[in-house]
Design an enzyme around this catalytic site. Structure first.
Site, short mmCIF file in Angstrom:
data_model
loop_
_atom_site.label_atom_id
_atom_site.label_comp_id
_atom_site.label_asym_id
_atom_site.label_seq_id
_atom_site.Cartn_x
_atom_site.Cartn_y
_atom_site.Cartn_z
N LYS A 22 57.26 -13.00 8.16
CA LYS A 22 57.02 -11.92 7.20
C LYS A 22 56.91 -12.46 5.78
CE LYS A 22 60.52 -9.18 5.28
NZ LYS A 22 60.45 -9.04 3.85
N ASN A 23 57.89 -13.25 5.36
CA ASN A 23 57.91 -13.64 3.95
C ASN A 23 56.84 -14.67 3.58
OD1 ASN A 23 59.80 -11.72 3.42
ND2 ASN A 23 61.55 -13.11 3.46
N ARG A 93 58.57 -4.91 -2.07
CA ARG A 93 59.01 -5.93 -3.02
C ARG A 93 57.90 -6.96 -3.29
NH1 ARG A 93 62.48 -6.96 -6.86
NH2 ARG A 93 62.96 -9.13 -7.06
N CYS A 117 64.02 -3.62 -0.61
CA CYS A 117 65.39 -3.33 -0.18
C CYS A 117 66.34 -3.37 -1.37
CB CYS A 117 65.84 -4.34 0.87
SG CYS A 117 65.04 -4.11 2.47
N ARG A 122 67.51 -7.02 -8.83
CA ARG A 122 66.58 -8.06 -8.36
C ARG A 122 65.54 -8.28 -9.46
NH1 ARG A 122 64.90 -6.81 -2.22
NH2 ARG A 122 64.29 -8.99 -2.28
N ILE A 124 62.84 -10.05 -12.19
CA ILE A 124 61.70 -10.96 -11.99
C ILE A 124 61.47 -11.80 -13.25
CG2 ILE A 124 60.53 -9.59 -10.20
CD1 ILE A 124 58.56 -8.67 -12.41
N ASP A 125 62.57 -12.03 -14.00
CA ASP A 125 62.43 -12.78 -15.25
C ASP A 125 61.90 -14.20 -15.02
OD1 ASP A 125 65.14 -12.84 -14.04
OD2 ASP A 125 65.45 -14.45 -15.49
N GLN A 126 62.23 -14.80 -13.86
CA GLN A 126 61.77 -16.18 -13.63
C GLN A 126 60.27 -16.22 -13.32
OE1 GLN A 126 63.88 -18.87 -14.23
NE2 GLN A 126 65.00 -17.10 -15.03
N ASP A 307 69.31 -13.70 4.43
CA ASP A 307 68.66 -12.73 5.32
C ASP A 307 69.23 -12.77 6.74
OD1 ASP A 307 67.13 -12.00 3.19
OD2 ASP A 307 65.34 -13.08 3.82
N ARG A 399 59.89 -2.55 8.70
CA ARG A 399 59.24 -3.29 7.62
C ARG A 399 59.06 -4.75 8.01
NH1 ARG A 399 62.06 -2.80 1.99
NH2 ARG A 399 60.51 -4.42 1.78
N1 EPU Z 1 66.42 -13.94 -9.35
C1 EPU Z 1 66.51 -13.84 -10.70
N2 EPU Z 1 65.36 -13.76 -11.42
C2 EPU Z 1 64.13 -13.80 -10.82
C3 EPU Z 1 64.06 -13.89 -9.43
C4 EPU Z 1 65.23 -13.97 -8.72
O1 EPU Z 1 67.59 -13.81 -11.28
O2 EPU Z 1 63.12 -13.75 -11.54
C5 EPU Z 1 67.66 -14.01 -8.56
C6 EPU Z 1 67.83 -12.83 -7.62
O3 EPU Z 1 68.44 -11.74 -8.26
C7 EPU Z 1 68.65 -13.42 -6.51
C8 EPU Z 1 68.17 -14.87 -6.45
O4 EPU Z 1 67.56 -15.13 -7.70
O5 EPU Z 1 70.00 -13.42 -6.88
C9 EPU Z 1 67.19 -15.18 -5.35
O6 EPU Z 1 66.13 -14.25 -5.36
P1 EPU Z 1 64.68 -14.64 -4.82
O7 EPU Z 1 63.72 -14.55 -5.95
O8 EPU Z 1 64.76 -15.93 -4.08
O9 EPU Z 1 64.41 -13.46 -3.81
P2 EPU Z 1 63.12 -12.59 -3.66
O10 EPU Z 1 61.90 -13.42 -3.90
O11 EPU Z 1 63.25 -11.32 -4.38
C10 EPU Z 1 62.80 -13.25 -1.15
C11 EPU Z 1 62.63 -12.49 0.13
C12 EPU Z 1 63.95 -11.85 0.51
C13 EPU Z 1 65.03 -12.92 0.61
C14 EPU Z 1 65.08 -13.76 -0.67
C15 EPU Z 1 66.04 -14.93 -0.59
C16 EPU Z 1 60.35 -11.74 0.04
C17 EPU Z 1 59.41 -10.63 -0.18
N3 EPU Z 1 61.63 -11.46 -0.06
O12 EPU Z 1 63.18 -12.27 -2.11
O13 EPU Z 1 63.72 -11.31 1.79
O14 EPU Z 1 66.29 -12.30 0.80
O15 EPU Z 1 63.78 -14.27 -0.98
O16 EPU Z 1 65.69 -15.79 0.44
O17 EPU Z 1 59.95 -12.86 0.31
C18 EPU Z 1 64.21 -9.97 3.63
O18 EPU Z 1 63.28 -10.53 4.21
O19 EPU Z 1 65.03 -9.20 4.20
C19 EPU Z 1 64.37 -10.18 2.20
C20 EPU Z 1 65.11 -9.41 1.44
#
Ligand code: EPU
Length: 430
Positions: A22-23, A93, A117, A122, A124-126, A307, A399
């Site tokens: 999925k991801n 997301r 979710c 969550r 997206i500053d990075q 996850d 999903r």
């Molecule tokens: N974070 C920041 N700033 C950012 C981005 C992330 O502070 O700009 C923090 C987040 O708050 C979190 C950590 O960094 O504490 C990691 O977040 P990450 O960006 O890695 O997660 P994501 O991209 O939002 C993806 C998967 C999630 C999975 C996470 C971690 C997708 C669409 N989602 O989310 O998948 O939990 O990586 O591996 O790829 C799931 O499949 O159930 C799911 C939630």
């Protein structure tokens, strides 16, 4: 309203085949916007997140052909620079990858802030830090992210991520593929789906190296061309079925996996007394005796994935002794524990730590799926429990898991999906 009804405590036996990741799919599909030509993508999981992204691309003008349930051709050559429909974008997301893709393709992106979710903030500053580093001007206005490249185009740069982020790593890769010069992403995430996205983009003519390490180099190219690509198997789906066998008991061959991607999950299950046998593209999971306790802390790859945290917690709920789960990625990913406790589990949660006293048996009852993986945990708990479990809000599960009912039924589970018409559901609720 859709529910799953499970009659539990039936050992699992047979073979289950894992779908595409999925991801990886939710990154690769938006990235097709960068390609002028036809992308043929195989092993695409038929799940609702993917269907939503395809609908978004379709509305933006992509030509999409489904050649088989899991093979899709996408041609984005004639996509217009438009705003993806907010009501679709807000439901997923991964729509944040549209920012990188549109910015890279058109030099401009306007995308509603993503949904997904809910387990705490969550941000997206990075992602934004990365886009700004390569020259984009980014504004948050009226619930939208608006990113604009300079007139002379995006310019490769060095980006050091403050937190290891899957989404930011993939989004910056997507945004930088067509930029001038080289972009270097430091402190990059290393998950298998990051490597998969890089391999997809490289198959279409990109020049990305280092994916899978914490330093990724994206050398900008002038254009991407069409091609074929097959998505890797889903690490978390495979881990979910492995955890199901561990919790319920039985003997199942989990097919179409990359065993190396499963190392941290296999190691934890072995520690808990599960027999794991690895083959080239399959893992056999056997559990006959009661599980042993263990501790786990979620970490970015190659650590134990967040996850898989709810699913392993179900195993720990049934293990002999006290286990401790520490969640280090998200703030509130333990909401499902209250549901497990209603089934007889003994879990105490203190912010990011759950202390789990193993019980001999769970008992079926009515529970809710709070999010995708919490929902998977409810299914595992229901399969292990005595009696009948009814799971509500299973749209979360759908999903991310393809054909879960069919796959579980084939290995001996008694699980069915029932659709209750809204009017009947309201009458029952009243
Ligand atoms: N974070 C920041 N700033 C950012 C981005 C992330 O502070 O700009 C923090 C987040 O708050 C979190 C950590 O960094 O504490 C990691 O977040 P990450 O960006 O890695 O997660 P994501 O991209 O939002 C993806 C998967 C999630 C999975 C996470 C971690 C997708 C669409 N989602 O989310 O998948 O939990 O990586 O591996 O790829 C799931 O499949 O159930 C799911 C939630």
């Amino acid at each position: 309203m859709v529910k799953y009804i499970i009659n539990g405590a039936k050992p699992l036996q047979g073979t289950v085949c894992i779908s595409g990741a999925k991801n990886a799919a939710v990154g690769i599909l938006p990235a097709t916007l960068l390609v002028k030509g036809t992308c043929r993508i195989e092993n695409v999981p038929d799940i609702s997140d993917v269907r939503l992204l395809l609908q978004i691309l379709d509305e933006m003008g992509a030509v999409i052909r489904r050649l088989s349930p899991n093979t899709i051709e996408i041609d984005c050559s004639h996509v217009r620079d438009s705003v993806a429909p907010i009501e679709l974008v807000r439901r997923i997301r991964a729509s944040y990858y549209l920012i990188g893709a549109q910015l890279g393709r058109f030099g401009h992106a306007k995308v509603a802030l993503p949904g997904g979710c809910n387990f705490g903030a969550r941000p997206i500053d990075q992602h934004i830090k990365g886009f700004e580093a390569i020259g984009a001007m980014v504004e948050l206005t009226g619930g939208y992210v608006v990113a604009t490249a300079p007139a002379d185009g995006l310019q490769g740069a060095r980006v050091n991520l403050d937190v290891v982020s899957v989404g930011a790593t993939m989004n910056i890769m997507i945004g930088a593929v067509l930029a001038h010069g080289t972009t270097i992403i430091e402190n990059a995430a290393k998950e298998p789906h990051i490597v998969d996205l890089a391999n997809f983009l490289n198959a279409m003519g990109a020049k990305i190296s280092g994916a899978g390490t914490d330093l990724i180099r994206v050398r900008g190219v002038r254009a991407l061309h069409g091609g074929s690509y097959a998505i890797i198997p889903d690490q978390i789906e495979a881990g979910t079925y492995m955890a199901a066998v561990a919790a319920v008991g039985g003997d199942v061959l989990v097919q179409n996996v990359i065993p190396k991607h499963m190392d941290c999950i296999s190691a934890k299950l072995r520690e808990m007394g599960v027999k794991i046998t690895e083959y080239d593209e399959a893992i056999r999971v056997t559990r006959t005796a009661r599980l042993r306790r263990a501790n786990v802390k979620t970490m970015p790859y190659p650590g134990f994935p967040t996850d898989m945290q709810p699913q392993i917690a179900v195993c720990m709920s049934l293990a002999r002794g006290t286990s401790i789960v520490t969640e280090s990625i998200y703030d509130t990913r333990f909401r499902y524990c209250a549901e497990l406790n209603r089934m007889g589990a003994a879990i105490q949660v203190d912010t990011k730590v759950a202390v789990i006293d193993g019980v001999e048996q769970l008992h079926g009852c009515d529970v809710k799926a709070f999010d995708l993986r919490a929902g998977a945990a409810m299914v595992i708990a229901g399969l292990a429990a005595q009696g009948t479990t009814v799971i509500e809000d299973v749209h979360f599960i759908e999903r991310g898991y393809e054909n879960m009912i069919e796959k579980l039924t084939a290995i001996g589970a008694d699980i069915r999906r029932v659709e209750i018409p809204e009017t009947a559901a309201v009458r029952t609720a009243g």
